[in-house]
Write a protein that holds these residues in place. Structure first.
Motif, PDB file in Angstrom:
ATOM      1  N   ASP A  15       0.805  -1.216   0.000  1.00 20.74           N
ATOM      2  CA  ASP A  15       0.000   0.000   0.000  1.00 20.74           C
ATOM      3  C   ASP A  15       0.846   1.278   0.000  1.00 20.74           C
ATOM      4  O   ASP A  15       0.328   2.379   0.183  1.00 20.74           O
ATOM      5  CB  ASP A  15      -0.947   0.017   1.204  1.00 20.74           C
ATOM      6  CG  ASP A  15      -0.260  -0.388   2.507  1.00 20.74           C
ATOM      7  OD1 ASP A  15       0.940  -0.066   2.676  1.00 20.74           O
ATOM      8  OD2 ASP A  15      -0.905  -1.033   3.345  1.00 20.74           O
ATOM      9  N   ASN A  24      -6.183   2.181   5.998  1.00 17.20           N
ATOM     10  CA  ASN A  24      -7.330   1.313   6.173  1.00 17.20           C
ATOM     11  C   ASN A  24      -8.415   2.067   6.954  1.00 17.20           C
ATOM     12  O   ASN A  24      -8.184   2.457   8.094  1.00 17.20           O
ATOM     13  CB  ASN A  24      -6.873   0.058   6.937  1.00 17.20           C
ATOM     14  CG  ASN A  24      -8.021  -0.805   7.408  1.00 17.20           C
ATOM     15  OD1 ASN A  24      -9.138  -0.697   6.934  1.00 17.20           O
ATOM     16  ND2 ASN A  24      -7.728  -1.687   8.361  1.00 17.20           N
ATOM     17  N   SER A  32      -3.819  -0.061   4.095  1.00 20.38           N
ATOM     18  CA  SER A  32      -4.976  -0.824   3.605  1.00 20.38           C
ATOM     19  C   SER A  32      -4.572  -2.089   2.872  1.00 20.38           C
ATOM     20  O   SER A  32      -5.404  -2.743   2.264  1.00 20.38           O
ATOM     21  CB  SER A  32      -5.828   0.053   2.687  1.00 20.38           C
ATOM     22  OG  SER A  32      -5.106   0.446   1.537  1.00 20.38           O
ATOM     23  N   ALA A  41      -9.764   0.526   0.193  1.00 26.14           N
ATOM     24  CA  ALA A  41     -10.057   1.602   1.137  1.00 26.14           C
ATOM     25  C   ALA A  41     -11.261   2.419   0.679  1.00 26.14           C
ATOM     26  O   ALA A  41     -12.116   2.793   1.487  1.00 26.14           O
ATOM     27  CB  ALA A  41      -8.828   2.507   1.286  1.00 26.14           C
ATOM     28  N   ASN A  67      -9.654  -4.408   4.535  1.00 24.91           N
ATOM     29  CA  ASN A  67     -10.658  -3.347   4.552  1.00 24.91           C
ATOM     30  C   ASN A  67     -12.082  -3.846   4.772  1.00 24.91           C
ATOM     31  O   ASN A  67     -13.025  -3.051   4.779  1.00 24.91           O
ATOM     32  CB  ASN A  67     -10.593  -2.569   3.239  1.00 24.91           C
ATOM     33  CG  ASN A  67      -9.282  -1.824   3.076  1.00 24.91           C
ATOM     34  OD1 ASN A  67      -9.080  -0.757   3.641  1.00 24.91           O
ATOM     35  ND2 ASN A  67      -8.366  -2.390   2.291  1.00 24.91           N
TER      36      ASN A  67
END
Length: 332
Positions: A15, A24, A32, A41, A67
């Motif tokens: 990420d 997240n 996330s 996300a 997520n």
């Protein structure tokens, strides 16, 4: 209509990207996951109804889990990759990430099909229907994976009980465990190194935020030195894996697995089998059990090649009797 272009991990890993880190929504103290970080996300935060993610080795499954959204990786070759960045020609897949398996099925219906701009794509039937009784499906579960000790085991065991209460008879199956799965992933490393060889040779990878062992710059460099014989041997083993999986899949219409257990993620990405990853619980944070923030858990439904409709149907049926996919992260 295109609403937004969302962030992803740099060159499809994690990420972290050049401008920062995608967070997240369930716990903004952590990323996330990725590489489909932005899609995961954005869907979780309610910014979009669905997004398109990409997966080569977990880049839809992992951010969907982190997520708390539903991620669908279609059978290899059912969705065109035209316009998407190439990481691995023989392993890249595109698929929707949304609130529910039903939403994923609706998006898939719109994006699937053969495309002359991506010659691996084919047309295949997609007889998705919620009217069919899922108790008629032959459903397997990766028994050894569920019996092992792992984080999320309690949630996964509860999911199996829910399926049984739905009238589903679970059949124990075993995925191939006598082949060198890690060695086969040489395919991904070598293909990715080839795809970004110009960037490596021009020292462009030096500009990436993440450096060192376990990052793309390192992988691109070392995979330039994999002997051709080793690469071909890995490909031959991969073909054997595909044959073994085809034999296993003769037993079931769908199978259930821990999202990150039993080597299911690596095996099905190597073989191109479809999967749907759905939230199946939310645990309190160990650092603050009173916080409204949570750690989403997930479980994966997978199936034979081109059995996407059955996989999505069982996942949707599970969501029809649970509410995990309806929960929203805190906004403060």
């Amino acid at each position: 209509m295109l609403i937004a272009k969302l962030s992803l991990g740099a060159l499809a890993w994690g990420d972290v990207w050049f401008g920062g880190k995608t967070k997240n929504p369930w716990n903004i103290e952590e990323g996330s996951s990725g590489s489909s970080a932005g899609p995961g996300a954005a869907v979780a935060a309610g910014l979009v109804g669905f997004a398109i993610g990409s997966e080569t080795l977990g880049s839809i499954v992992s951010p969907s889990t982190r997520n708390g959204v539903t991620g669908y990786r279609p059978t290899y070759g059912l969705v065109s990759r035209h316009g998407a960045m190439t990481l691995s020609w023989s392993m890249d897949k595109l698929g929707p990430m949304a609130r529910s398996a039903l939403d994923c099925a609706l998006v898939f219906e719109a994006i699937r099909g053969a495309d002359t701009r991506d010659l691996v794509t084919v047309n295949a039937p997609f007889p998705f229907s919620l009217e069919k009784d899922v108790s008629a499906l032959s459903v397997g579960y990766v028994q050894k994976a569920f019996e092992s000790d792992y984080s999320g085991k309690t949630r996964d065991s509860a999911t199996l009980d829910i399926l049984r209460n739905m009238g589903v008879e679970l059949i124990p199956i075993e995925l191939p465990d006598d082949l060198p799965i890690d060695a086969m992933l040489t395919t991904l490393g070598v293909e990715a190194a080839a795809a970004f060889d110009t960037l490596t040779l021009s020292n462009g990878v030096d500009q990436m935020v993440r450096q060192g062992e376990g990052t793309w710059p390192h992988e691109f460099r070392v995979n330039r030195f994999v002997p051709a014989v080793e690469f071909l041997q890995a490909s031959r083993c991969r073909w054997l894996l595909m044959q073994r999986m085809n034999t296993v899949m003769q037993q079931v219409d769908v199978f259930v697995s821990p999202s990150f257990g039993g080597r299911t993620l690596a095996i099905t990405n190597l073989t191109g089998h479809p999967c749907v990853t759905v939230p199946n619980g939310f645990d309190a944070l160990e650092s603050d059990t009173d916080s409204p923030r949570r750690r989403p858990r997930s479980i994966t439904f997978a199936g034979p090649l081109y059995a996407d409709a059955d996989v999505l149907r069982l996942a949707s049926a599970f969501q029809s009797v649970t509410d995990f996919h309806l929960r929203r992260p805190p906004i403060n």
